[in-house]
Design an enzyme around this catalytic site. Structure first.
Site, PDB file in Angstrom:
ATOM      1  N   GLY A 253      61.775  63.304  40.623  1.00 28.58           N
ATOM      2  CA  GLY A 253      61.100  63.562  41.886  1.00 28.58           C
ATOM      3  C   GLY A 253      61.424  62.514  42.919  1.00 28.58           C
ATOM      4  O   GLY A 253      61.698  62.818  44.078  1.00 28.58           O
ATOM      5  N   MET A 255      62.277  57.808  43.307  1.00 27.47           N
ATOM      6  CA  MET A 255      62.497  56.516  42.651  1.00 27.47           C
ATOM      7  C   MET A 255      62.031  55.399  43.565  1.00 27.47           C
ATOM      8  O   MET A 255      62.366  55.370  44.742  1.00 27.47           O
ATOM      9  CB  MET A 255      63.984  56.361  42.306  1.00 27.47           C
ATOM     10  CG  MET A 255      64.325  55.036  41.659  1.00 27.47           C
ATOM     11  SD  MET A 255      63.449  54.843  40.079  1.00 27.47           S
ATOM     12  CE  MET A 255      63.369  53.046  39.996  1.00 27.47           C
ATOM     13  N   GLU A 256      61.290  54.456  42.974  1.00 25.69           N
ATOM     14  CA  GLU A 256      60.558  53.442  43.732  1.00 25.69           C
ATOM     15  C   GLU A 256      61.371  52.203  44.062  1.00 25.69           C
ATOM     16  O   GLU A 256      60.799  51.119  44.288  1.00 25.69           O
ATOM     17  CB  GLU A 256      59.314  53.019  42.942  1.00 25.69           C
ATOM     18  CG  GLU A 256      59.592  52.230  41.658  1.00 25.69           C
ATOM     19  CD  GLU A 256      59.681  53.064  40.406  1.00 25.69           C
ATOM     20  OE1 GLU A 256      59.531  52.513  39.296  1.00 25.69           O
ATOM     21  OE2 GLU A 256      59.894  54.292  40.532  1.00 25.69           O
ATOM     22  N   ASN A 257      62.695  52.275  44.137  1.00 30.58           N
ATOM     23  CA  ASN A 257      63.512  51.108  44.420  1.00 30.58           C
ATOM     24  C   ASN A 257      62.895  50.250  45.523  1.00 30.58           C
ATOM     25  O   ASN A 257      62.464  50.767  46.553  1.00 30.58           O
ATOM     26  CB  ASN A 257      64.909  51.536  44.873  1.00 30.58           C
ATOM     27  CG  ASN A 257      65.472  52.648  44.037  1.00 30.58           C
ATOM     28  OD1 ASN A 257      65.697  52.497  42.852  1.00 30.58           O
ATOM     29  ND2 ASN A 257      65.691  53.792  44.668  1.00 30.58           N
ATOM     30  N   HIS A 289      52.671  57.843  45.008  1.00 30.87           N
ATOM     31  CA  HIS A 289      53.051  57.288  43.709  1.00 30.87           C
ATOM     32  C   HIS A 289      54.165  56.259  43.861  1.00 30.87           C
ATOM     33  O   HIS A 289      54.076  55.140  43.334  1.00 30.87           O
ATOM     34  CB  HIS A 289      53.490  58.423  42.777  1.00 30.87           C
ATOM     35  CG  HIS A 289      53.913  57.963  41.419  1.00 30.87           C
ATOM     36  ND1 HIS A 289      53.053  57.921  40.351  1.00 30.87           N
ATOM     37  CD2 HIS A 289      55.111  57.515  40.946  1.00 30.87           C
ATOM     38  CE1 HIS A 289      53.689  57.480  39.287  1.00 30.87           C
ATOM     39  NE2 HIS A 289      54.941  57.214  39.624  1.00 30.87           N
ATOM     40  N   GLU A 290      55.216  56.631  44.560  1.00 29.55           N
ATOM     41  CA  GLU A 290      56.350  55.712  44.685  1.00 29.55           C
ATOM     42  C   GLU A 290      55.980  54.488  45.513  1.00 29.55           C
ATOM     43  O   GLU A 290      56.424  53.374  45.202  1.00 29.55           O
ATOM     44  CB  GLU A 290      57.554  56.434  45.302  1.00 29.55           C
ATOM     45  CG  GLU A 290      58.001  57.670  44.546  1.00 29.55           C
ATOM     46  CD  GLU A 290      58.235  57.442  43.064  1.00 29.55           C
ATOM     47  OE1 GLU A 290      58.636  56.330  42.673  1.00 29.55           O
ATOM     48  OE2 GLU A 290      58.012  58.385  42.275  1.00 29.55           O
ATOM     49  N   HIS A 293      54.037  51.982  43.466  1.00 31.36           N
ATOM     50  CA  HIS A 293      54.881  51.227  42.535  1.00 31.36           C
ATOM     51  C   HIS A 293      55.296  49.865  43.110  1.00 31.36           C
ATOM     52  O   HIS A 293      55.709  48.985  42.343  1.00 31.36           O
ATOM     53  CB  HIS A 293      56.144  52.021  42.207  1.00 31.36           C
ATOM     54  CG  HIS A 293      56.065  52.810  40.952  1.00 31.36           C
ATOM     55  ND1 HIS A 293      55.584  52.303  39.760  1.00 31.36           N
ATOM     56  CD2 HIS A 293      56.442  54.092  40.676  1.00 31.36           C
ATOM     57  CE1 HIS A 293      55.657  53.229  38.818  1.00 31.36           C
ATOM     58  NE2 HIS A 293      56.163  54.328  39.338  1.00 31.36           N
ATOM     59  N   GLU A 312      54.044  53.217  34.673  1.00 30.81           N
ATOM     60  CA  GLU A 312      53.900  54.626  35.033  1.00 30.81           C
ATOM     61  C   GLU A 312      52.476  55.139  34.837  1.00 30.81           C
ATOM     62  O   GLU A 312      51.944  55.852  35.684  1.00 30.81           O
ATOM     63  CB  GLU A 312      54.894  55.481  34.246  1.00 30.81           C
ATOM     64  CG  GLU A 312      56.356  55.212  34.603  1.00 30.81           C
ATOM     65  CD  GLU A 312      56.680  55.446  36.073  1.00 30.81           C
ATOM     66  OE1 GLU A 312      55.880  56.093  36.780  1.00 30.81           O
ATOM     67  OE2 GLU A 312      57.737  54.968  36.520  1.00 30.81           O
TER      68      GLU A 312
END
Length: 849
Positions: A253, A255-257, A289-290, A293, A312
């Site tokens: 979905g 990515m929290e980079n 959500h991301e 993080h 997570e």
């Protein structure tokens, strides 16, 4: 890597990396097929026993390597590089060449529609350069990108830019899995945010040309998330910029980079005309959500991949809290539990069951599961229930203060709660170590004004774990009297033994139990309850979740009786359901949820648990009969309900309007069974938003009246790839089950179908496989079709193929003929030349190898 080589990694074998990484400098010379990556990494040895210097690398061509400027000739064996190094600090430099265009696995650096982008979690960075690619190795990164493209992005803050180049520096130490790079002809949708300390943050959502008008909602969701995290958790953003990029080809979905979140386009792009209410709500939750993080995953990460649930599970719980606050808390809880039961309980009940913190794995990508995410979140929720909201907040503050900049374990996490509360959490820790869903048997007794509640817990065997110890279960319950009044408000008791009893004194008569309120623990209740008591809870329970749950169980038991005993639905149950849905004093979104029926998969598992062999086609037919009975019970009231909940004015994806549209959509489904889809046809023609348009189209297709509408829909939206994903999926999920496999084969040949695109593959093949009556046709055509497609996907994208293998996880619940055909299909995929390690591990677990 050959799939037949045992590469099992065990938690017990964890050893820290022997060097600290002081700094990382990367220079990228971008080229579609010959990208050059120069790395300069400063290593300092840690005290302790000497180790062999080992770096990870995959699909890399090493051009040069030096240590302190002196050329070296490292040894490369498979995916590992080893080299002799000095005893003290040293600088490692390497030039490698990679081929982004050939990277169809979408891990590492790859291309999507002319754009360069990365996905490094869990182990993608090793496909970019040689490096200790593990989450406990954290360092600051400085990145220079040279590519002659308009937009050149990486993590952190921009430090310089010129003609065809840009430089970025991330001051916060991070593991390599959080590295990100994006380069392409992109357009920015800008925004700004002022933090609680007064810092200005530049926000951007980068998209392809033509998508600029689909970013407003995502930007609003981002700002809302940043505000919420400050107000609720006291967490402030820590860079000068926060960038999001929408990418069409993406396995997950988002990515929290750090500072550069990369999103699947479906999780960021939305307009009223192209996205449904469900799409908007999903985007809001994933954005949150991301972003969350940034602290629970980035500033504090996991020591090793066995601790994946640490970042997570906590972050899923935080996004659930956020969604409950900005939308309807009861409805969100129902959604969360429905997802948990539909995905994680199913996982816990089959050959893929594993603990929230696994003890071993072959391929870590196979453990991005509902158990790690959704069950992991339930453990955080239970912990908060057990210690209380204030102690939870204090423990989180201590967690952030104590572990900022560290890679942590579950033990670190639980220790902050023990230190805050003085409570021993050794027994609670079993939730992380034991697989399976606990069963809680409920027994009741009433005598002399005292009500006694007896609870007994047990957890069935799972692969590798035959026996289970009791866990700590927070059990919330209330009591109602015969008139429906609450005579004992919600009380949370702790079930810590195999069996315990709890008493409530001073009652005038035998009460009706409202058990496990709010779904206070991820367990399965075994409770012998009469239909009259469930009807009582449906009509009167003050706990919204349990009111919905009473209706769900009445529906489930009714349909099971229709299957097993050929009984007709009880008119009293149908009438009570209609009465609740028509109650205008209740939240429309809640009523829409109460209008739903248990899924076909839920019914199949219920029958299997009772010792029966489920017939997917029979279940489908009974479900349709139940819908028809409900439609007839409501009669003309469905038209009135539909009319009463039409939304006028500009489209808004807020909780109120979404609730009205959901309830009107449910009414339309029942009304279509009575009016030959006349209202659905009218809605399709007049729809001004995607929720109404595709809702009407689904009804037309379901009832065999949708050919013309399908073509009109395609002609209108053929230029919108995310809408066409919906078009593919709807045709399969809404057609007669015995025609679905043929429909899939036909659509596989469509010019717009692309097996390399995960969204498109999931839309068509995922929709088919998750429609039980279609996938489980008695002739095995569904199994054979999916086996062929899984083999093709595995050759392109092993991660996607491995995750789709879960379509077979319930194979043992069905009849011998179906079991045999599913085994044959799985064996065919497993025996394919070149089968990936990802798929091999999944199928070996499924088959019990």
């Amino acid at each position: 890597m050959r799939a037949d080589v045992d590469q099992t990694i065990h938690l017990k074998d964890y050893t820290p990396f022997g060097w600290d990484v002081d700094s990382v400098d990367l220079t990228f010379h971008l080229h579609p097929t010959q990208t050059r990556v120069r790395s300069k990494v400063r290593f300092t040895p840690k005290p302790g026993p000497a180790q062999r210097f080992t770096l990870h690398g995959e699909d890399l061509t090493l051009i040069t390597a030096t240590i302190d400027g002196v050329p070296v000739q490292p040894k490369i064996d498979g995916h590992l590089l080893t080299c002799d190094v000095p005893e003290g600090p040293f600088t490692w430099e390497a030039d490698v060449e990679i081929n982004p265009e050939a990277n169809t696995a979408l891990s590492g650096l790859y291309m999507s529609n002319g754009m360069y982008c990365t996905q490094c979690e869990a182990e993608g960075f090793r496909r970019i350069t040689f490096y200790p690619d593990r989450p406990d190795v954290m360092s600051t990164f400085t990145v220079r990108v040279e590519g002659g493209l308009p937009v050149l992005l990486s993590n952190g803050n921009p430090t310089g830019a010129g003609d065809g180049w840009a430089e970025w520096h991330d001051p916060w130490p991070k593991p390599a899995y959080l590295f990100a790079l994006v380069a392409g002809d992109l357009h920015a949708h800008p925004g700004r945010f002022k933090t609680m300390s007064g810092r200005d943050v530049e926000l951007n959502i980068y998209v392809r040309d033509g998508d600029q008008d689909k970013c407003d909602f995502a930007m609003e969701a981002l700002i809302k998330s940043m505000t919420w995290d400050e107000e609720v958790y006291g967490r402030e953003y820590d860079l000068d910029v926060f960038n999001i990029v929408a990418v069409d080809d993406f396995n997950m979905g988002a990515m929290e980079n750090k500072g550069l979140n990369i999103f699947n386009s479906s999780a960021v792009l939305a307009s009223p005309q192209t996205a449904t209410d469900a799409n908007f709500e999903r985007i809001e939750a994933i954005i949150a959500h991301e972003y969350f993080h940034n602290w629970t995953g980035n500033r504090i990460t996991c020591r090793d991949w066995f601790q994946l649930c640490l970042k997570e599970g906590l972050t899923v719980f935080r996004d659930q809290q956020f969604s409950a606050d900005v939308r309807s808390a009861p409805v969100r809880r129902i959604d969360d539990v429905a997802m948990l039961r539909g995905r994680q309980f199913r996982e816990d009940n089959g050959p893929l069951a594993h603990p929230v913190r696994p003890e071993s794995f072959v391929e870590i990508n196979n453990f991005y599961t509902a158990t790690v995410y959704e069950k992991g979140a339930e453990l955080i929720r239970m912990l908060r229930t057990l210690v209380g909201e204030d102690a939870y907040a204090q423990a989180l503050d201590l967690y952030f203060d104590r572990h900022d900049g560290q890679a942590c374990t579950i033990e670190d996490w639980l220790a902050v709660f023990e230190d805050t509360t003085g409570r021993d959490l050794a027994q609670f820790k079993r939730w992380y170590a034991q697989a399976g869903t606990p069963r809680v048997k409920v027994q009741e007794d009433f005598a002399g004004g005292t009500y006694t509640l007896t609870l007994a817990q047990s957890t069935p065997p799972t692969p590798g774990q035959d026996t289970k110890d009791p866990v700590v279960i927070p059990f919330a319950f209330g009591l109602l009297d015969d008139a429906g009044a609450e005579i004992h408000p919600t009380q949370v008791v702790e079930l810590t033994e195999a069996q315990q009893s709890f008493a409530v004194d001073g009652l005038a008569g035998k009460p009706v139990l409202s058990p496990l309120r709010g779904f206070s623990a991820p367990v399965i209740l075994e409770h012998d309850v009469s239909a009259s008591d469930r009807l009582h809870l449906l009509r009167h329970d003050t706990d919204p979740f349990n009111r919905w749950e009473a209706g769900r169980l009445l529906d489930r038991d009714t349909m099971v009786a229709m299957i097993v005993d050929n009984k007709d639905p009880d008119p009293a149950i149908l009438t009570a359901k209609v009465d609740l849905v028509m109650d205008e004093s209740l939240d429309p979104a809640f009523r829409a949820h109460c209008l739903s029926l248990p899924s076909q998969d839920d019914l199949a598992q219920t029958l299997s648990d009772a010792g029966a062999t489920p017939d997917p086609v029979q279940i489908y037919l009974v479900q349709q009969a139940m819908w028809m009975a409900l439609a007839n019970t409501g009669g003309d009231a469905w038209q009135r309900l539909y009319d009463a909940h039409q939304v006028t004015g500009p489209y808004k994806p807020d909780a109120e309007d979404c609730g009205h549209r959901a309830l009107a959509g449910g009414a339309l489904g029942l009304l279509s069974r009575l009016d030959a889809c006349a209202q659905a046809a009218q809605q399709f023609e007049n729809a001004t938003n995607m929720t109404d348009q595709i809702g009407a189209l689904a009804r037309l297709v379901w009832f065999g009246k949708g050919d013309g509408a399908l073509q009109a829909f395609y002609d209108q939206w053929s230029h919108e790839r995310l809408v066409i994903d919906k078009w593919f999926g709807l045709q399969v999920s809404q057609c007669p089950p015995n025609q679905a496999a043929a429909k899939v084969k036909n659509l596989l040949q469509h010019s717009d179908f692309n097996l390399k695109n995960p969204n498109r593959a999931r839309a068509l093949l995922g929709s088919f496989a998750m429609t039980p009556a279609a996938f489980h046709q008695a002739d095995g055509s569904g199994y054979a079709l999916m086996a062929d497609q899984l083999g093709q996907i595995d050759a392109i994208n092993p991660q996607l193929a491995a995750r789709m293998c879960t379509i077979f996880e319930t194979w043992k619940r069905y009849d011998a003929d179906r079991q045999g055909m599913m085994q044959e299909a799985m064996a065919k995929v497993r025996g394919r030349d070149g089968v990936s390690r990802d798929v091999a591990e999944m199928l070996d677990r499924l088959l019990g190898a």
